[in-house]
Scaffold this active site. Structure first.
Site, PDB file in Angstrom:
ATOM      1  N   GLU B 129      51.183  47.199  36.339  1.00  0.00           N
ATOM      2  CA  GLU B 129      50.616  48.535  36.547  1.00  0.00           C
ATOM      3  C   GLU B 129      51.621  49.570  37.014  1.00  0.00           C
ATOM      4  O   GLU B 129      51.639  50.690  36.514  1.00  0.00           O
ATOM      5  CB  GLU B 129      49.475  48.470  37.580  1.00  0.00           C
ATOM      6  CG  GLU B 129      48.133  48.036  37.039  1.00  0.00           C
ATOM      7  CD  GLU B 129      48.066  46.544  36.814  1.00  0.00           C
ATOM      8  OE1 GLU B 129      49.036  45.852  37.157  1.00  0.00           O
ATOM      9  OE2 GLU B 129      47.038  46.079  36.302  1.00  0.00           O
ATOM     10  N   HIS B 198      37.407  43.633  43.214  1.00  0.00           N
ATOM     11  CA  HIS B 198      36.942  44.341  42.029  1.00  0.00           C
ATOM     12  C   HIS B 198      35.879  45.363  42.378  1.00  0.00           C
ATOM     13  O   HIS B 198      35.237  45.909  41.477  1.00  0.00           O
ATOM     14  CB  HIS B 198      36.377  43.359  40.992  1.00  0.00           C
ATOM     15  CG  HIS B 198      37.425  42.597  40.254  1.00  0.00           C
ATOM     16  ND1 HIS B 198      38.014  41.473  40.751  1.00  0.00           N
ATOM     17  CD2 HIS B 198      38.005  42.814  39.040  1.00  0.00           C
ATOM     18  CE1 HIS B 198      38.907  41.012  39.880  1.00  0.00           C
ATOM     19  NE2 HIS B 198      38.917  41.812  38.839  1.00  0.00           N
TER      20      HIS B 198
END
Lengths: 436, 396
Positions: B129, B198
């Site tokens: 990322e 998450h």
């Protein structure tokens, strides 16, 4: 892997090559186009550029370890007829660029101690051959991306000394309006993408610029775009995730980029060998499927040879190269670093390899320049740097009204005020006197 | 305005069942906004874009939306539509992220785009990322308009170095030389027992980074409009999508429209209290509003949409009318959007308040896995009802 398959890839890609120590054997050099004939007249040592990743094993030319020698091997000066590395014009250009880098940085030290520039200032003394060797091999449209040790990269790329000095003084006439400072040099005109304070964070930015070139050619179908990007960073960065992540992506997509490691053996006070399990950084290129090259970063002509090859490789679409330049910084990490850990023996070892002194000797010995030529260049540079200081000194400090001007490219990003107008439309806001 | 046009929205929030929510598109909402504020929107020269968007809205006349005008779409598809339109319009727009290409995106926002635009324009990245966000930034600095997807917004924490230092700063530190037209987007918020990592609420994490704009979408209509606006903006924009809202269905205009990044959305006009909310909580607020309306209250509901900067005009006008404010957010209590919004309200509209601005936020807890604990982490409609009643009965 036959030489023919290499030839079909336009050959002359790079493999691990050793610049110090005895010259290597020439097995398989038939795959190389003419390169094996060249040598650095400077030390008589060969820089071997030959077949690329993977195939080198097939040719049985596993290069061995880099060892920094105590002193460069001296051979008798080659005849002028052997020299094909630089013309007089090129030689003078390279010399001038290195002198500019050295003189500018020395002036920075002076100015810092006279409280004209502030904060963290990282000087490049000793590493000039890398910047000059690489950046002077670029075209104007090519990109470079640097770190906090970026003054000389900026100068080599063409950012005027006045603008760099002004930026260091924090004046409005600086290349970044005084908003960036020593560690954040940028130039849109000269394609300098920064100037970054955190190590490693510029590498993805450079990779993105290289991606843009590929995108422009393959998606936008604009084949006039062939910009290559150089990413400069140090040995400490080569233990950072962004380094590895970007090597992977660049090799995967064959991006037109050269990753240039300026291995000066120290990350502030951390010795490269204390920080790195496998200190040969060039070896890491192969792990990602790109050539990894080691070069003597104190020798501008050697650096330039490798640079030209790596840049050409990128430009023709063959992908990235990792180049490790063995170099050294004569000063501390920054002007705030007492530099107590480096031993005098090591400093002396590299002091005698001063790239400027060495290149001067080369130019004189090979009749490419006279003492007078070189003195004239030194004088010219002195004047340029003095002028830069005077200009910076006389320049105004940024006014309060400048504070918020460049936060957003689109100042509507400051939002809508209670009166229904965009805040950037409020004159008090743009004069920097409104409350945010 | 026909009564039919003022019809209540039929809404079933996604969270309450496995079926997707349906939002009936009400053009009257747009009308009301223009009328309630004296039509200033069309007068302000800086709002030219906004009036363009208004004109593009289907059913701007008082006729209610018929089955023939506009098309029904799910939120993820509305995002995709917006993205596809921008990619078709401008060849420098490209997407990069994990599984955005061949897989079509973890929530199908990029479905079909790689086939249409090619693997380079919809780039499947390796799992890195920080580096691919930085790559998107470098590409944007040199002329492209990149849309960086975090497969889950939480993964963007790995890109914090690039988002803060490079996306936020480089326009400034370069003295305005380089612009960074990136859109950083992805699904975030608390889902259905996805576990703590998450289920992160990242609004507050990026809020303070100077140089970034942040918007949150909550309906197919504003999702598409904000996606387009974010891509066209020269600023780096973080677009917050919610993991549980992707299957919301709504009828949206066939004509092209682009929303204003800096504006809030008046969802339901009212006079008793101003409720400020965004993202999934908008739907919880609407659900609570049904009960509140039955009990005779008249809440004004505003979806702030722009998390940074705040639309102080829309918000202020509402407070000047109702004198009471409740913020309902999914963000954590500490340092969240509500915290900043309360400060902004106190700073700007103190004289118009009858009481302190109230705020319902999620708990300062890593989202638990167990369903009961997860439900207790976020604000629920029942809590909203209780709070509003307390406020309107003068109990707090």
């Amino acid at each position: 892997m036959a030489a023919s398959s290499l030839a079909s890839r336009a050959v002359a890609s790079l493999s691990p090559s050793i610049s110090t120590g005895a010259s290597r054997d020439d097995a398989g050099s038939s795959s190389v186009v003419g390169f094996h004939k060249r040598s650095s007249a400077f030390t008589g040592r060969r820089v071997r550029i030959s077949s690329g990743h993977g195939s080198s094993a097939a040719h049985g030319r596993r290069s061995c370890v880099v060892a920094a020698t105590a002193a460069p091997v001296k051979e008798s000066p080659p005849k002028i007829a052997d020299i094909e590395l630089v013309t007089r014009e090129e030689g003078l250009e390279l010399y001038e660029d290195m002198i500019l880098g050295r003189c500018f940085e020395d002036m920075c030290a002076q100015m810092y101690y006279r409280s004209k520039m502030f904060g963290f200032v990282h000087l490049y003394n000793g590493q000039e051959a890398v910047s000059t060797g690489f950046v002077k091999a670029l075209k104007k449209d090519d990109y470079i991306c640097s770190t906090y040790r970026d003054h000389v990269h900026a100068l080599s790329k063409g950012v005027p000394a006045r603008q760099v000095m002004s930026e260091l003084f924090g004046k409005a006439t600086g290349c970044c309006r005084g908003q960036g400072g020593s560690m954040h040099m940028f130039s849109k005109e000269h394609r300098l993408l920064g100037g970054f304070a955190f190590i490693g964070e510029g590498i993805p930015v450079a990779t993105g610029a290289a991606f843009n070139t590929k995108y422009s050619r393959e998606v936008l179908k604009d084949l006039s775009v062939d910009a290559v990007t150089l990413a400069f960073f140090g040995d400490g960065t080569c233990n950072n995730g962004q380094f590895f992540e970007c090597l992977n992506m660049a090799a995967l997509w064959k991006l037109p980029i050269v990753y240039v490691v300026e291995n000066n053996l120290w990350a502030i006070g951390m010795d490269h060998f204390r920080a790195t399990s496998v200190p040969e950084i060039w070896k890491k290129g192969e792990a990602f499927g790109m050539p990894g090259v080691h070069v003597d970063g104190m020798d501008v002509l050697k650096v330039r040879e490798v640079a030209k090859e790596a840049i050409a490789r990128a430009r023709r679409g063959d992908g990235p190269t990792l180049v490790e330049c063995e170099t050294y910084r004569y000063r501390g990490h920054s002007l705030a670093d007492p530099d107590e850990l480096r031993k005098p023996e090591q400093k002396n070892k590299y002091a005698v390899r001063d790239p400027i002194a060495a290149f001067k000797k080369y130019l004189l010995e090979n009749g490419l320049a006279s003492e007078a030529d070189l003195k004239a260049i030194e004088k010219k540079i002195d004047e340029i740097v003095e002028d830069a200081v005077e200009f910076a000194d006389a320049s105004p400090l940024p006014p309060r009204s400048q504070l918020l001007e460049n936060v957003f490219a689109d100042p509507r990003g400051f939002g809508i005020g209670p009166d229904g107008k965009y805040r950037c439309e409020d004159p008090a806001f743009t004069a920097g006197t409104a409350e945010v | 305005m026909a009564a039919a046009a003022m019809a209540q929205k039929v809404l079933v929030p996604c969270s309450s069942s496995s079926s997707c929510g349906k939002v009936q598109f009400s053009p009257s909402r747009v009308h009301t906004q223009a009328i309630a504020f004296g039509g200033e929107l069309s007068q302000s020269s800086s709002r030219k874009n906004k009036s363009l968007a208004l004109k593009a809205v289907a059913g701007e006349t008082s006729a209610p939306v018929t089955a023939k005008s506009g098309h029904e779409i799910l939120l993820f598809d509305a995002l995709r539509e917006g993205l596809e339109e921008e990619m078709a319009r401008d060849p420098t727009v490209c997407v990069m992220g994990e599984d955005v290409g061949h897989y079509g995106g973890s929530y199908k926002v990029t479905k079909g785009l790689a086939e249409k635009f090619g693997d380079l324009r919809v780039l499947d990245t390796p799992i890195c990322e920080n580096s691919f966000t930085g790559m998107g930034i470098g590409a944007a600095m040199t002329g492209l308009r990149t849309v960086v997807e975090g497969m889950n917004m939480g993964f963007l924490l790995l890109a914090y170095n690039q988002i803060s230092n490079n996306a936020g700063m480089l326009h400034y530190t370069s003295g305005g030389q380089f612009k960074i037209p990136v859109v950083i987007r992805g699904p975030g918020g608390v889902g259905k027992q996805l576990g703590a990592e998450h289920s992160q609420r990242l609004e507050s994490y990026f809020q303070s980074v100077p140089g970034l704009q942040m918007v949150a979408c909550s309906t197919p209509y504003n999702a598409k409009g904000l996606m387009k606006a974010a891509i066209r903006s020269d600023n780096p924009v973080i677009l917050y999508e919610h993991v549980l809202l992707y299957n919301l269905k709504e009828r949206i205009p066939d004509e092209e429209y682009v929303l204003c990044l800096e504006e809030a959305e008046l969802v339901r006009p009212g006079k008793d209290i101003t409720i400020l909310t965004y993202s999934r909580m908008r739907h919880f607020v609407l659900q609570a509003a049904k009960t509140l309306v039955e009990r005779g209250y008249d809440p004004e509901i505003i979806d702030i949409r722009s998390l940074k900067p705040f639309d102080l005009f829309t918000i202020g006008n509402s407070i000047k009318k109702t004198h009471k404010v409740l913020i309902v957010e999914e963000c954590m209590r500490t340092g969240g959007i509500g915290a900043s919004l309360r400060a902004a309200i106190v700073d700007n509209f103190w004289d118009f308040l009858d009481g302190r601005p109230e705020c319902l936020s999620s708990q300062d807890v890593p989202t638990p896995y167990a369903a009961t604990l997860e439900d207790a982490t976020v604000v629920q409609p029942a809590q909203i009802i209780v709070k509003v009643e307390q406020m309107l009965q003068g109990l707090i």
